[in-house]
Design a protein around this motif. Sequence first.
Motif, mmCIF file in Angstrom:
data_model
loop_
_atom_site.group_PDB
_atom_site.id
_atom_site.type_symbol
_atom_site.label_atom_id
_atom_site.label_comp_id
_atom_site.label_asym_id
_atom_site.label_seq_id
_atom_site.Cartn_x
_atom_site.Cartn_y
_atom_site.Cartn_z
ATOM 1 N N LEU A 149 -18.848 -25.490 26.075
ATOM 2 C CA LEU A 149 -19.092 -24.165 25.502
ATOM 3 C C LEU A 149 -18.163 -23.899 24.326
ATOM 4 N N ALA A 150 -16.951 -24.408 24.402
ATOM 5 C CA ALA A 150 -16.000 -24.261 23.298
ATOM 6 C C ALA A 150 -14.943 -25.344 23.410
ATOM 7 N N VAL A 151 -14.481 -25.801 22.259
ATOM 8 C CA VAL A 151 -13.356 -26.728 22.166
ATOM 9 C C VAL A 151 -12.412 -26.151 21.123
ATOM 10 N N THR A 152 -11.147 -25.976 21.494
ATOM 11 C CA THR A 152 -10.178 -25.387 20.577
ATOM 12 C C THR A 152 -9.158 -26.417 20.156
ATOM 13 N N SER A 153 -8.642 -26.226 18.957
ATOM 14 C CA SER A 153 -7.587 -27.080 18.423
ATOM 15 C C SER A 153 -6.661 -26.214 17.589
ATOM 16 N N SER A 154 -5.380 -26.537 17.594
ATOM 17 C CA SER A 154 -4.401 -25.778 16.822
ATOM 18 C C SER A 154 -3.590 -26.714 15.948
ATOM 19 N N THR A 155 -2.888 -26.138 14.984
ATOM 20 C CA THR A 155 -2.048 -26.940 14.098
ATOM 21 C C THR A 155 -0.825 -27.503 14.820
ATOM 22 N N ARG A 156 -0.571 -27.027 16.029
ATOM 23 C CA ARG A 156 0.530 -27.569 16.821
ATOM 24 C C ARG A 156 0.116 -28.813 17.620
ATOM 25 N N GLY A 157 -1.155 -29.189 17.511
ATOM 26 C CA GLY A 157 -1.634 -30.381 18.193
ATOM 27 C C GLY A 157 -2.235 -30.134 19.554
ATOM 28 N N THR A 158 -2.235 -28.894 20.037
ATOM 29 C CA THR A 158 -2.809 -28.594 21.341
ATOM 30 C C THR A 158 -4.332 -28.503 21.238
ATOM 31 N N CYS A 159 -5.015 -28.798 22.317
ATOM 32 C CA CYS A 159 -6.473 -28.688 22.351
ATOM 33 C C CYS A 159 -6.902 -28.332 23.762
ATOM 34 N N THR A 160 -8.042 -27.650 23.871
ATOM 35 C CA THR A 160 -8.575 -27.235 25.165
ATOM 36 C C THR A 160 -10.082 -27.402 25.154
ATOM 37 N N ALA B 111 -17.418 -35.223 9.525
ATOM 38 C CA ALA B 111 -16.330 -35.540 8.590
ATOM 39 C C ALA B 111 -15.123 -36.067 9.354
ATOM 40 N N CYS B 112 -14.573 -37.148 8.895
ATOM 41 C CA CYS B 112 -13.386 -37.728 9.526
ATOM 42 C C CYS B 112 -12.154 -36.907 9.131
ATOM 43 N N PRO B 113 -11.394 -36.387 10.088
ATOM 44 C CA PRO B 113 -10.221 -35.587 9.743
ATOM 45 C C PRO B 113 -9.059 -36.417 9.212
ATOM 46 N N MET B 114 -9.123 -37.744 9.343
ATOM 47 C CA MET B 114 -8.026 -38.598 8.910
ATOM 48 C C MET B 114 -8.216 -39.139 7.492
ATOM 49 N N CYS B 115 -9.458 -39.560 7.148
ATOM 50 C CA CYS B 115 -9.689 -40.134 5.821
ATOM 51 C C CYS B 115 -10.667 -39.323 4.979
ATOM 52 N N ASN C 233 -11.473 -30.012 12.247
ATOM 53 C CA ASN C 233 -11.944 -29.698 10.890
ATOM 54 C C ASN C 233 -12.002 -28.191 10.663
ATOM 55 N N ILE C 234 -12.417 -27.452 11.684
ATOM 56 C CA ILE C 234 -12.445 -25.993 11.569
ATOM 57 C C ILE C 234 -11.026 -25.455 11.433
ATOM 58 N N THR C 235 -10.081 -26.036 12.170
ATOM 59 C CA THR C 235 -8.681 -25.611 12.071
ATOM 60 C C THR C 235 -8.150 -25.804 10.655
ATOM 61 N N MET C 236 -8.449 -26.961 10.047
ATOM 62 C CA MET C 236 -7.970 -27.219 8.686
ATOM 63 C C MET C 236 -8.609 -26.264 7.685
ATOM 64 N N ARG C 237 -9.878 -25.965 7.858
ATOM 65 C CA ARG C 237 -10.539 -25.021 6.950
ATOM 66 C C ARG C 237 -9.977 -23.616 7.131
ATOM 67 N N TRP D 21 -5.941 -34.460 8.447
ATOM 68 C CA TRP D 21 -5.284 -33.969 9.655
ATOM 69 C C TRP D 21 -3.951 -34.670 9.839
ATOM 70 N N SER D 22 -2.895 -33.878 9.977
ATOM 71 C CA SER D 22 -1.562 -34.432 10.207
ATOM 72 C C SER D 22 -0.692 -33.360 10.826
ATOM 73 N N LEU D 23 0.063 -33.753 11.830
ATOM 74 C CA LEU D 23 0.987 -32.823 12.472
ATOM 75 C C LEU D 23 2.381 -32.911 11.874
ATOM 76 N N GLU D 24 2.537 -33.785 10.876
ATOM 77 C CA GLU D 24 3.831 -33.904 10.211
ATOM 78 C C GLU D 24 4.065 -32.687 9.328
ATOM 79 N N PRO D 25 5.269 -32.132 9.313
ATOM 80 C CA PRO D 25 5.534 -30.976 8.442
ATOM 81 C C PRO D 25 5.494 -31.358 6.977
ATOM 82 N N SER D 26 5.084 -30.432 6.158
ATOM 83 C CA SER D 26 5.012 -30.670 4.730
ATOM 84 C C SER D 26 6.412 -30.841 4.158
#
Length: 437
Positions: free
Chosen positions: A208-219, A348-352, A385-389, A427-432
């Motif tokens: 029904l839903a899949v969540t993702s955050s910039t901290r790397g967590t997902c549900t 869309a591939c979040p890595m390349c 991808n939605i998180t990055m947008r 997609w990267s969890l490394e800080p800028s």
Amino acid sequence: MKTIITAKIRLHTTPEQFAALRATQLAYRDALNYVSQYAFAHGNMSNAARLQDGTYDEIRVRFHLPSQMTCSVSRQVGATYKGLWTKVKANTAARKAGVTKKRYKGLDHAPTFVSPTLTYQNRKDYTFKNNQQVSILTLEGRVIIPYTGYRKHVERIHHGAEIGAAKLWYDKPKKTFYLLVSLELQMADPTPETQTGIAGVDVGVRYLAVTSSTRGTCTFYSGKQIVPKANHYARLRKRLQKKGTRSATRRLVAMSGRERRLKRDANHRVSKSIVTAHPHSFIGVEHLADIRERTRRRTGKNTSKKQRKANHAYSKWSFAELQSLIAYKALLQGSMAIKVDAHYTSQACPMCGHTAPENRPRHGLLFVCKKCHYTLHADLVGARNITMRTLVVRQDWTTTGLLSVAPDGSSDEAKAARLQRYADLRWSLEPSPVSLD
């Protein structure tokens, strides 16, 4: 910022008050059908003022409705006809464009109002009193009825909320009246500084839903227990409607609304869990305009059973309802939901950044990038991808001070520019890196 919620309060009526409310409900419904017939006979009239001028006196005499309630009848019927006219115009445009050959028949006959739910205007038809009592207008005058409800809703009714119109709803199985009160709440305006987290939500049927955050967590919120039950009720209702006997009709009445309530309860629980897990966050959801047309499998005589089943499943689940629940609950938690482009989020591939339908083998749950061979759950790829947008929208908000809560659909050029910008996201969890200058 203002948000509107609905408070459901239970009315504890005496037998005399119950009879008065029920009689008022039925008279209101009969008045709706009378005005609907009048509007149909006068060229499907949708102007509420003209409907009121033509039917006001007759409604007062025939149905004995109070003046304000009579005005509400005309407004409700006018709004119904305006909605039907909108569908007719959209269907005409679609037929001219060759999208469909079917003609919309919603205005071929007068709409019939079956539900006895009626609308009350605050301080005119109903008023809240002290000691958790409410004064409600009926055909026999005002009655004062005690009520109970959800503690937080009752507190907001008495302190701080702006009370709007209400609907008197009758729960037939429980033989109980409820008042559905519209409450307008004043919330603090969100700023980039208050929205400390970023999250993306991908909706679907299997999950029904899949969540993702910039901290790397997902549900993951599975629909494994809910969707089969909803489909069972739909199949059972279809068989009973086809049978058409009196016993089948009684069974339909007994099980009416079960599928709808099951889905809404699931959406409530999922949305509450999402906003609770992401307080003070910027939550991105997909802009699902025309999603069914974009995701529809092959149709026609050569369609396989699997394709027809997929079309049927995606056309019945309430994605927009889930997103609307996330939006209003997010505001109550100090968060904010916005819409981002849904195009190619699962391809869309979040890595390349490589985007192709082949990245989803057989439209399954496995994502395998044909370029960099990155492998992940397809719904989680969509959520990332939605998180990055969403992060891009927040960055624009911080830079320009202007927030767009939905994608700009004014031109194809603007859409192409956004999609090109999204293609550069990684997609990267490394800080800028931070400049030390």
